[in-house]
Design an enzyme around this catalytic site. Structure first.
Site, short mmCIF file in Angstrom:
data_model
loop_
_atom_site.label_atom_id
_atom_site.label_comp_id
_atom_site.label_asym_id
_atom_site.label_seq_id
_atom_site.Cartn_x
_atom_site.Cartn_y
_atom_site.Cartn_z
N CYS A 46 2.32 -8.29 -4.66
CA CYS A 46 3.33 -8.04 -3.61
C CYS A 46 3.77 -9.35 -2.97
CB CYS A 46 2.77 -7.13 -2.53
SG CYS A 46 2.20 -5.56 -3.16
C1 BEZ Z 1 -1.02 -6.41 -5.78
O1 BEZ Z 1 -0.03 -6.48 -5.07
O2 BEZ Z 1 -1.44 -7.39 -6.33
C2 BEZ Z 1 -1.72 -5.09 -6.03
C3 BEZ Z 1 -1.72 -4.12 -5.05
C4 BEZ Z 1 -2.41 -2.94 -5.30
C5 BEZ Z 1 -3.06 -2.74 -6.50
C6 BEZ Z 1 -3.00 -3.71 -7.49
C7 BEZ Z 1 -2.33 -4.90 -7.25
#
Ligand code: BEZ
Length: 219
Positions: A46
């Site tokens: 994110c």
């Molecule tokens: C991420 O943004 O890296 C992420 C968020 C939730 C689960 C897996 C990855």
């Protein structure tokens, strides 16, 4: 119930964001908006996605497009997280608002829930959903990616260019189209109309059926 999808009207929700309260329809106003959700603050993928949206923000603005991020944590958490996002992305400012949804109500209304993903408290979590909303407040395109796959912002820009071109001219964009390349003429346009509509003319692809439906032009 499939939930909010292409052709539906965006619910006119009042949402809490890093830029204060706003109503979704007022935010879209007479332009386009891209609303994109994220599984959570301070998560790695994110952080790269929101940063890349900041890098592309001026290009979206040139096209009359506003950005609106969403993550389920609260506004204070978003504001802390923005410092990381900007630092990771060489200081590119996150100038667009990020919606807070600690009660997970907005992600349900906007069909952004990932059925397989839960946060550390066992609450439902958003998928990487992305809706492109048009000036009529209708959903023009939706992506739904799992948490493990970050989105390609070049592709978001490409589909936006395709949508805007198709809405301006009676054309569609073929497979792997990129801005500047030839487009195809909609089947609803006759050859006579196409001759009037397209200054550069058009080429009909000869196919075994001889139906003349695959016509290319450049607009
Ligand atoms: C991420 O943004 O890296 C992420 C968020 C939730 C689960 C897996 C990855």
């Amino acid at each position: 119930m499939p939930g909010l999808t292409i052709g539906d009207t965006l619910p006119n929700l009042e949402v809490e964001t890093t830029h204060g309260k706003l109503k979704l329809h007022d935010y879209v106003a007479d332009g386009y908006a891209i609303i994109f959700s994220h599984p959570g603050d301070f998560t790695p993928v994110c952080t790269t996605e929101l940063g890349m949206m900041a890098v592309y923000a001026d290009k979206f603005a040139e096209r009359g497009v506003k950005l609106l991020g969403l993550s389920c944590d609260d506004v204070q958490s978003h504001k802390e997280w923005i410092k990381d996002i900007e630092a990771y992305n060489n200081g590119h400012k996150v100038n667009y608002p990020i919606v807070a949804d600690p009660k997970r109500e907005i992600i349900s209304e906007l069909n952004m829930v990932d059925p397989d993903e839960k946060d550390s408290s066992g609450n439902q979590a958003p998928s990487r959903a992305l809706h492109i909303v048009g000036p009529d407040k209708k959903i023009k395109l939706s992506f739904l990616y799992p948490a493990s796959t970050g989105r390609n912002i070049d592709e978001v820009m490409r589909v936006l260019d395709s949508l805007q071109k198709a809405s301006k001219h009676k054309v569609a964009t073929p497979a792997n189209w990129k801005p500047g390349e030839d487009v195809v003429i909609s089947p609803s346009v006759s050859d006579e109309e196409a001759n009037r509509m397209f200054d550069k003319g058009f080429k009909t692809c000869q196919l075994p059926s001889n139906k003349g439906y695959l016509r290319f032009t450049n607009v």
